[in-house]
Design a protein around this motif. Structure first.
Motif, mmCIF file in Angstrom:
data_model
loop_
_atom_site.group_PDB
_atom_site.id
_atom_site.type_symbol
_atom_site.label_atom_id
_atom_site.label_comp_id
_atom_site.label_asym_id
_atom_site.label_seq_id
_atom_site.Cartn_x
_atom_site.Cartn_y
_atom_site.Cartn_z
ATOM 1 N N LYS A 37 62.428 -89.969 11.877
ATOM 2 C CA LYS A 37 61.581 -91.067 11.403
ATOM 3 C C LYS A 37 60.231 -90.531 10.940
ATOM 4 C CE LYS A 37 60.120 -95.730 12.416
ATOM 5 N NZ LYS A 37 59.981 -96.001 11.003
ATOM 6 N N ARG A 38 59.641 -89.631 11.733
ATOM 7 C CA ARG A 38 58.359 -89.030 11.357
ATOM 8 C C ARG A 38 58.487 -88.246 10.052
ATOM 9 N NH1 ARG A 38 55.432 -86.512 8.992
ATOM 10 N NH2 ARG A 38 53.535 -85.433 9.595
ATOM 11 N N LEU A 39 59.577 -87.498 9.909
ATOM 12 C CA LEU A 39 59.771 -86.687 8.705
ATOM 13 C C LEU A 39 60.056 -87.541 7.469
ATOM 14 C CD1 LEU A 39 61.782 -83.660 10.120
ATOM 15 C CD2 LEU A 39 59.359 -83.740 9.472
ATOM 16 N N SER A 40 60.444 -88.793 7.667
ATOM 17 C CA SER A 40 60.642 -89.668 6.513
ATOM 18 C C SER A 40 59.310 -89.963 5.812
ATOM 19 C CB SER A 40 61.339 -90.975 6.915
ATOM 20 O OG SER A 40 60.484 -91.777 7.695
ATOM 21 N N ASP A 41 58.194 -89.729 6.515
ATOM 22 C CA ASP A 41 56.862 -89.884 5.915
ATOM 23 C C ASP A 41 56.384 -88.631 5.203
ATOM 24 O OD1 ASP A 41 56.646 -92.487 6.864
ATOM 25 O OD2 ASP A 41 55.704 -91.851 8.732
ATOM 26 N N GLY A 42 57.104 -87.515 5.374
ATOM 27 C CA GLY A 42 56.724 -86.252 4.738
ATOM 28 C C GLY A 42 56.895 -85.094 5.702
ATOM 29 N N GLU A 43 56.801 -83.892 5.173
ATOM 30 C CA GLU A 43 57.032 -82.709 6.006
ATOM 31 C C GLU A 43 55.956 -82.577 7.073
ATOM 32 O OE1 GLU A 43 55.187 -78.920 3.604
ATOM 33 O OE2 GLU A 43 57.219 -79.541 3.100
ATOM 34 N N ALA A 44 56.312 -81.860 8.146
ATOM 35 C CA ALA A 44 55.395 -81.690 9.272
ATOM 36 C C ALA A 44 55.696 -80.377 9.977
ATOM 37 C CB ALA A 44 55.541 -82.844 10.257
ATOM 38 N N SER A 45 54.674 -79.836 10.620
ATOM 39 C CA SER A 45 54.835 -78.613 11.409
ATOM 40 C C SER A 45 55.363 -78.984 12.799
ATOM 41 C CB SER A 45 53.489 -77.901 11.545
ATOM 42 O OG SER A 45 52.617 -78.683 12.347
ATOM 43 N N VAL A 46 55.793 -77.980 13.535
ATOM 44 C CA VAL A 46 56.274 -78.200 14.900
ATOM 45 C C VAL A 46 55.170 -78.821 15.749
ATOM 46 C CG1 VAL A 46 57.143 -77.076 16.997
ATOM 47 C CG2 VAL A 46 57.991 -76.370 14.760
ATOM 48 N N GLY A 47 53.941 -78.334 15.594
ATOM 49 C CA GLY A 47 52.818 -78.876 16.355
ATOM 50 C C GLY A 47 52.583 -80.349 16.054
ATOM 51 N N GLU A 48 52.677 -80.712 14.785
ATOM 52 C CA GLU A 48 52.509 -82.119 14.409
ATOM 53 C C GLU A 48 53.635 -82.978 14.968
ATOM 54 O OE1 GLU A 48 50.220 -81.596 10.123
ATOM 55 O OE2 GLU A 48 52.404 -81.365 10.215
ATOM 56 N N LEU A 49 54.841 -82.435 14.970
ATOM 57 C CA LEU A 49 55.979 -83.186 15.503
ATOM 58 C C LEU A 49 55.906 -83.316 17.023
ATOM 59 C CD1 LEU A 49 58.814 -81.692 13.280
ATOM 60 C CD2 LEU A 49 57.850 -84.010 13.147
ATOM 61 N N ASP A 94 56.303 -70.920 5.020
ATOM 62 C CA ASP A 94 55.076 -71.014 4.243
ATOM 63 C C ASP A 94 54.027 -70.199 4.982
ATOM 64 O OD1 ASP A 94 52.991 -71.750 2.571
ATOM 65 O OD2 ASP A 94 52.723 -73.704 3.520
ATOM 66 N N LYS A 95 53.969 -68.909 4.669
ATOM 67 C CA LYS A 95 53.122 -67.947 5.369
ATOM 68 C C LYS A 95 53.517 -67.927 6.837
ATOM 69 C CE LYS A 95 49.458 -68.332 2.023
ATOM 70 N NZ LYS A 95 48.130 -68.730 1.717
ATOM 71 N N GLN A 96 52.656 -68.379 7.731
ATOM 72 C CA GLN A 96 53.010 -68.365 9.155
ATOM 73 C C GLN A 96 53.579 -69.702 9.618
ATOM 74 O OE1 GLN A 96 49.428 -67.075 11.102
ATOM 75 N NE2 GLN A 96 50.034 -64.926 10.976
ATOM 76 N N LYS A 97 53.531 -70.697 8.774
ATOM 77 C CA LYS A 97 54.057 -72.009 9.131
ATOM 78 C C LYS A 97 55.527 -72.119 8.729
ATOM 79 C CE LYS A 97 49.842 -74.681 8.317
ATOM 80 N NZ LYS A 97 49.342 -75.829 7.553
ATOM 81 N N ARG A 98 56.218 -73.012 9.395
ATOM 82 C CA ARG A 98 57.589 -73.346 9.001
ATOM 83 C C ARG A 98 57.714 -74.861 8.996
ATOM 84 N NH1 ARG A 98 62.421 -70.682 11.590
ATOM 85 N NH2 ARG A 98 63.280 -71.625 9.753
ATOM 86 N N PRO A 99 57.119 -75.533 8.005
ATOM 87 C CA PRO A 99 57.167 -76.993 7.998
ATOM 88 C C PRO A 99 58.602 -77.508 7.853
ATOM 89 C CG PRO A 99 56.327 -76.181 5.910
ATOM 90 C CD PRO A 99 56.471 -74.994 6.822
ATOM 91 N N ALA A 100 58.876 -78.589 8.545
ATOM 92 C CA ALA A 100 60.197 -79.217 8.480
ATOM 93 C C ALA A 100 60.122 -80.406 7.539
ATOM 94 C CB ALA A 100 60.623 -79.668 9.871
ATOM 95 N N ARG A 101 61.231 -80.678 6.870
ATOM 96 C CA ARG A 101 61.292 -81.853 6.008
ATOM 97 C C ARG A 101 62.679 -82.468 6.122
ATOM 98 N NH1 ARG A 101 59.702 -79.054 1.427
ATOM 99 N NH2 ARG A 101 61.253 -77.480 1.321
ATOM 100 N N LEU A 102 62.712 -83.765 5.926
ATOM 101 C CA LEU A 102 63.946 -84.529 6.005
ATOM 102 C C LEU A 102 64.880 -84.124 4.870
ATOM 103 C CD1 LEU A 102 65.392 -86.891 7.443
ATOM 104 C CD2 LEU A 102 64.279 -88.409 5.820
ATOM 105 N N LYS A 103 66.132 -83.978 5.196
ATOM 106 C CA LYS A 103 67.169 -83.684 4.214
ATOM 107 C C LYS A 103 68.247 -84.748 4.424
ATOM 108 C CE LYS A 103 70.371 -80.080 2.880
ATOM 109 N NZ LYS A 103 70.993 -78.842 3.310
ATOM 110 N N ALA A 104 68.192 -85.797 3.646
ATOM 111 C CA ALA A 104 68.982 -86.998 3.918
ATOM 112 C C ALA A 104 70.424 -86.952 3.408
ATOM 113 C CB ALA A 104 68.274 -88.216 3.351
#
Length: 120
Positions: free
Chosen positions: A30-42, A71-81
């Motif tokens: 549900k959170r990722l449906s608003d856009g990508e996010a990092s593990v910390g944000e999730l 993405d450099k040191q980040k690994r943002p997650a995004r919804l893949k529907a």
């Protein structure tokens, strides 16, 4: 003849439903449906560690519901529907069944109400 309950592609319906069975993973989707996010944000709305969230993300990735990019040191997650559409399609097969059952129930309740009013 179409086989009910079987899908004829490489997607694993069991993995999709297993991933969706957990409330934390559903909240992450549900959170990722608003856009990508990092593990910390999730992890921030949950009382759990980032490694625990990473494990949930791995289950979602394995089911094909989430993808992560480096993405450099980040690994943002995004919804893949795409795979979620497979689950929705499978559930759609039952829409007619339940619609018919609810119509039958409505007819029965109307009949019972008419009989009850007639007996009063």
């Amino acid at each position: 003849m179409k086989q009910i309950g079987y899908i004829n592609d490489d997607n694993d319906l069991d993995a999709i439903f297993a991933a969706l069975a957990d409330p934390t993973r559903r909240a992450i989707l549900k959170r990722l449906s608003d856009g990508e996010a990092s593990v910390g944000e999730l992890a921030s709305p949950f009382a759990m560690s980032q490694p625990a969230i990473s494990k949930h993300l791995k289950v979602l990735e394995n089911a094909g519901l989430v993808e992560r990019n480096i993405d450099k040191q980040k690994r943002p997650a995004r919804l893949k529907a795409d795979n979620m559409a497979i689950a929705v399609g499978w559930l759609e097969e039952f829409k007619h069944f339940w619609g018919t059952r609810f119509n039958e129930l409505d007819t029965l309740l109307t009949k019972l109400k008419l009989e009850e009013n007639k007996n009063e």
